[in-house]
Design a protein around this motif. Structure first.
Motif, mmCIF file in Angstrom:
data_model
loop_
_atom_site.group_PDB
_atom_site.id
_atom_site.type_symbol
_atom_site.label_atom_id
_atom_site.label_comp_id
_atom_site.label_asym_id
_atom_site.label_seq_id
_atom_site.Cartn_x
_atom_site.Cartn_y
_atom_site.Cartn_z
ATOM 1 N N UNK A 14 0.826 -1.206 0.000
ATOM 2 C CA UNK A 14 0.000 0.000 0.000
ATOM 3 C C UNK A 14 0.864 1.262 0.000
ATOM 4 N N UNK A 15 1.923 1.223 0.787
ATOM 5 C CA UNK A 15 2.811 2.370 0.895
ATOM 6 C C UNK A 15 3.436 2.709 -0.452
ATOM 7 N N UNK A 16 3.828 1.675 -1.189
ATOM 8 C CA UNK A 16 4.499 1.889 -2.469
ATOM 9 C C UNK A 16 3.540 2.307 -3.575
ATOM 10 N N UNK A 17 2.243 2.310 -3.278
ATOM 11 C CA UNK A 17 1.266 2.800 -4.252
ATOM 12 C C UNK A 17 1.051 4.307 -4.135
ATOM 13 N N UNK A 18 1.574 4.899 -3.068
ATOM 14 C CA UNK A 18 1.497 6.349 -2.918
ATOM 15 C C UNK A 18 2.450 7.030 -3.900
ATOM 16 N N UNK A 19 2.235 8.296 -4.136
ATOM 17 C CA UNK A 19 3.204 9.050 -4.931
ATOM 18 C C UNK A 19 4.509 9.136 -4.139
ATOM 19 N N UNK A 20 5.587 9.449 -4.813
ATOM 20 C CA UNK A 20 6.884 9.520 -4.146
ATOM 21 C C UNK A 20 6.872 10.534 -3.007
ATOM 22 N N UNK A 21 6.254 11.687 -3.246
ATOM 23 C CA UNK A 21 6.215 12.725 -2.215
ATOM 24 C C UNK A 21 5.357 12.291 -1.030
ATOM 25 N N UNK A 22 4.182 11.722 -1.311
ATOM 26 C CA UNK A 22 3.306 11.247 -0.238
ATOM 27 C C UNK A 22 4.001 10.177 0.592
ATOM 28 N N UNK A 23 4.630 9.258 -0.102
ATOM 29 C CA UNK A 23 5.313 8.158 0.601
ATOM 30 C C UNK A 23 6.454 8.694 1.464
ATOM 31 N N UNK A 24 7.220 9.616 0.947
ATOM 32 C CA UNK A 24 8.361 10.156 1.675
ATOM 33 C C UNK A 24 7.913 10.857 2.951
#
Length: 293
Positions: A111-121
């Motif tokens: 689920x985490x890796x489905x976020x955008x790069x900025x959201x995930x970071x």
């Protein structure tokens, strides 16, 4: 520049930096390389005199290196054959170290890796690094208000999985033992008792190992698929129940070579999802871990 003891820095912050890089990338080997590169850079250049927070400064370097890596590998990731799963890794007691929190579970990482790069970071920096918004603002170079908004959006996207309690380890191990027994004895009825009706089985082979390149769904189809493929297991294969990504999983090896790693997501005492990593390139890190034990 102020040069400080890089060995002390490494020992103090390496787990946190790896935890952040691993969750941002989903690949343990690359996360390890980025942490090592970060300390090489610091050792060579030293700290600026205006650096007041070593932890945030190091995380900023790791964040930038992860961003660069994701940009370089975006095309290859989009062309990946079949489901893409995070690289599995052996872990200790999830409560012992920051690396082994609930967010290390395979289902959570997906689920985490489905976020955008900025959201995930920003989500990872807040959840794993326990940074306040001023510190996150410094790391990602966005305003505090923007960071708050992005974090809220990421948390909504992740959904309720983070609020679920970790499954009971004893019950989880028992279910996995029963799962192995059913497969080894060809007991499809028992296997279906363990599987949720809407189970999803996803195997990450990267196209390098024969198998399904699309997820298998429903208990009946998953049970039949597992029974069929279990017949291809080489003679002499050893099946071990290990702590994989903070929860009990399976490691199947032949000699010193790990061929399969299974992670499980449980719900209501049944197996909700099975994640199988069979791509040899994604088993390098866990093979190194296993051979060090």
């Amino acid at each position: 520049m102020v040069h400080i003891d890089s060995t002390t820095l490494f020992q103090t912050h390496k787990d946190l930096l790896f935890a952040i890089a691993y969750r941002m990338l989903g690949t343990a080997n690359d996360a390890e390389d980025i942490v090592q590169d970060t300390f090489v850079d610091v050792q060579q250049a030293g700290f600026r005199r205006d650096v007041k927070d070593e932890k945030a400064y190091l995380c900023k370097i790791v964040y930038n290196k992860c961003k660069d890596y994701m940009s370089k590998t975006a095309r290859a990731r989009s062309a990946y054959r079949g489901p893409w799963l995070p690289e599995p890794m052996l872990t200790e007691d999830p409560a012992e170290r920051v690396l082994f929190q609930e967010s290390l579970a395979t289902a959570y990482l997906i689920l985490l890796l489905q976020l955008s790069e900025t959201e995930r970071s920003i989500f990872v920096l807040r959840q794993v690094g326990s940074f306040n918004y001023a510190e996150i603002s410094y790391i990602v170079e966005k305003s505090e208000a923007n960071c708050r908004q992005i974090y809220r959006r990421a948390k909504q996207s992740i959904g309720q999985i983070e609020l679920r309690s970790m499954p009971d380890p004893t019950r989880t191990r028992l279910l996995i033992e029963q799962f192995v027994y059913a497969l080894q004895n060809g007991d499809i009825a028992k296997l279906m008792e363990l599987l949720a009706d809407d189970i999803v089985f996803a195997a990450d082979s990267g196209g390098q190992v024969p198998g399904s390149l699309v997820p298998v769904r429903t208990a009946e189809r998953t049970a039949r698929f597992l029974m069929k493929t279990s017949g291809f297991v080489p003679t002499g294969m050893i099946t071990e129940i290990e702590q994989v990504n903070g929860q009990w999983g399976l490691v199947l090896s032949l000699g010193a070579d790990i061929l399969y790693v299974f992670s499980f997501q449980l719900h209501n005492d049944r197996i909700q999802a099975i994640y199988a990593t069979v791509n040899p390139d994604k088993l390098i890190y866990i093979r190194r871990q296993k051979n060090r034990v």
